[in-house]
Design an enzyme around this catalytic site. Structure first.
Site, PDB file in Angstrom:
ATOM      1  N   HIS A 175     -56.629   5.353  68.931  1.00  0.00           N
ATOM      2  CA  HIS A 175     -58.081   5.134  69.044  1.00  0.00           C
ATOM      3  C   HIS A 175     -58.434   3.703  69.424  1.00  0.00           C
ATOM      4  O   HIS A 175     -59.524   3.447  69.949  1.00  0.00           O
ATOM      5  CB  HIS A 175     -58.756   5.518  67.727  1.00  0.00           C
ATOM      6  CG  HIS A 175     -60.207   5.869  67.851  1.00  0.00           C
ATOM      7  ND1 HIS A 175     -60.988   5.511  68.935  1.00  0.00           N
ATOM      8  CD2 HIS A 175     -61.043   6.556  67.013  1.00  0.00           C
ATOM      9  CE1 HIS A 175     -62.226   5.959  68.757  1.00  0.00           C
ATOM     10  NE2 HIS A 175     -62.278   6.597  67.615  1.00  0.00           N
ATOM     11  N   ASP A 394     -61.171  20.610  83.900  1.00  0.00           N
ATOM     12  CA  ASP A 394     -60.590  21.728  84.644  1.00  0.00           C
ATOM     13  C   ASP A 394     -59.325  21.273  85.369  1.00  0.00           C
ATOM     14  O   ASP A 394     -59.392  20.509  86.329  1.00  0.00           O
ATOM     15  CB  ASP A 394     -61.632  22.256  85.642  1.00  0.00           C
ATOM     16  CG  ASP A 394     -61.112  23.380  86.521  1.00  0.00           C
ATOM     17  OD1 ASP A 394     -59.968  23.816  86.334  1.00  0.00           O
ATOM     18  OD2 ASP A 394     -61.868  23.808  87.415  1.00  0.00           O
TER      19      ASP A 394
END
Length: 461
Positions: A175, A394
């Site tokens: 992170h 995608d």
């Protein structure tokens, strides 16, 4: 208006799903072309103690007939090597220098990649894909020695093929390198290259100096999220009952539930966002479930993306951490006894605190106070990622059926909740709240959550 069990998490009412995952040996993917060998500074927002952990994401993809003959593992593996040419710091390792400052040694050592196959179909996960996902530790294997912060891979990706022709992409990222928006940017570029692009549609921007402390540093705002310092996140103790184990659950808020929350507020409070209503409601239910004393102080820290707060705005393509989590602070007694709009008002006010000056003040605080951990006691942190379209990523097989955080929590801190876009089994659009609590507290939380919504329903019918 009625509430269904669709509100409850994941596999409610279904037999436990158990399956086997066969993994190949983890491998290191390095940039497809030579990249600069240099040391790059993280910002003073990036390297605070509260961000020194790895955060998991997951995406579920169904079989796509037009992609017959193409292997998602090979497509993503190849795309990853080419994406790392542009995001080459991810292929490096973190090092720590004086005053706990973190830097990235861009050495091309690579990111971890795992190829896997599972003897399960997508349909077996149920109609509504929501965390917690069964056997998730098999879908994102914790490679021994890889979860540290220093001198370990900054990114781990596992691609698991399913029996039905679908697949799962699970990702774990350090992170300190990126926030939710930055991670989505990386995923998006990875997916573009997987679909055949040679250049990213958005060029990555490092520029971490934009959020480094001023000289001299000066704290100019109130930061109640850092009221109390702890030496490290490993020192957090879990408030448990007889060593009660932690459990993860998610709860769906669709049109019915949101309407019920509007019914709890006064018409004079003004416009409320879904985030404000859900956050206020979850905070009250969670606090009641913890059964704290009336005089105790509680905090709700709201993650606020600060990119648009700057003038001029942050450069498009910046993928570092650019957020704050200001704290709404009150007592248990006030939270429980005041009208619901009191809590909503606290959330509204807290969100509005984040400005350009606030961000500079946080960076300065980090340097002055040696990068402290946020206040942990009786604290909940909420991150709304519904605007971050992880589901739209995608790789060539279409959008994912679920895309987003894989579970609640932030490293060892169990009190981090996430709002993630989702659909229920009826196809209704809404959001799921990812929550982690000790099991007995979770049961009380569920009761508070449902009872309050039914009370609102009955009041308004």
């Amino acid at each position: 208006m009625t509430f269904s069990h669709d509100m409850m998490s994941g596999q409610s009412g279904l037999p436990p799903l158990v399956f086997t995952v066969h993994r190949r040996q983890p491998e290191y993917i390095t940039p497809a072309k030579p990249t600069p060998h240099e040391v790059k500074l993280l910002s003073d927002i990036d390297d605070q103690e509260g961000l020194r952990f790895h955060i998991p994401f997951v995406q579920f993809y169904q079989h796509e007939p037009s992609m017959e003959g193409k292997d998602p593992v090979e497509v993503i593996r190849h795309a990853l090597a080419h994406t790392l040419v542009f995001y080459y710091p991810f292929a490096g390792r973190l090092i720590e220098v004086a005053d706990r400052k973190l830097m990235v040694d861009c050495n091309e050592e690579g990111v971890l990649f795992i190829e896997a196959d599972a003897d399960v179909t997508l349909e077996q996960f149920g109609d509504a894909l929501q965390p917690p996902f069964p056997c998730f530790e098999e879908l994102l294997y914790d490679v021994p020695g890889s979860e540290g912060i220093l001198n370990t891979p900054l990114l781990l990706i596992q691609v698991t093929r399913l029996k039905c022709g679908g697949f799962i992409v699970a990702l774990r990222i350090n992170h300190t390198m990126s926030d939710g928006a930055g991670i989505l940017q990386f995923m998006t570029i990875l997916s573009e290259i997987a679909r055949g692009s040679h250049e990213p549609s958005i060029s990555p921007v490092w520029n971490r100096e934009l959020l480094c402390a001023r000289d001299p540093p000066r704290i100019t705002c109130n930061h109640h999220e850092y009221d109390m310092e702890l030496p490290s996140i490993e020192s957090i103790t879990v408030p448990s009952e007889d060593n009660d184990e932690l459990v993860d659950k998610s709860f769906f808020f669709g049109p019915n539930e949101i309407a019920a929350l509007h019914g709890l507020t006064s018409p004079y409070i003004g416009r409320c966002t879904t985030f404000e209503l859900v956050t206020a409601y979850v905070w009250r239910c969670r606090t009641k479930a913890l059964q704290l004393e009336s005089h105790e102080v509680v905090r709700m820290c709201c993650i606020v993306n600060a990119r648009s707060k700057f003038n001029p705005p942050f450069p498009t393509g910046y993928y570092g951490n650019c957020f704050a989590y200001p704290a709404a602070v009150t007592t248990v007694g006030k939270l429980n006894e005041n009208p619901f709009e009191y809590i909503v008002g606290l959330i509204k006010k807290t969100k509005a605190e984040v400005t350009e000056e606030y961000m500079h003040s946080v960076a300065d605080l980090m340097v002055i106070r040696k990068r402290p951990l946020f206040t942990v006691k009786n604290t909940c942190i909420v991150s709304d990622v519904t605007s971050l379209k992880y589901k739209d990523v995608d790789y060539g097989w279409g959008k994912s059926l679920y895309g987003g955080q894989a579970k609640a929590g932030a490293g060892s801190f169990f009190g981090a909740n996430y709002h993630v876009s989702s659909k229920n089994s009826k196809g209704e659009e809404g959001l799921v709240i990812l929550i982690c609590l000790p099991s007995k507290v979770m049961k009380r939380f569920e009761n508070e959550l449902v009872d309050g919504l039914f009370e609102s329903q009955n009041k308004n019918t």
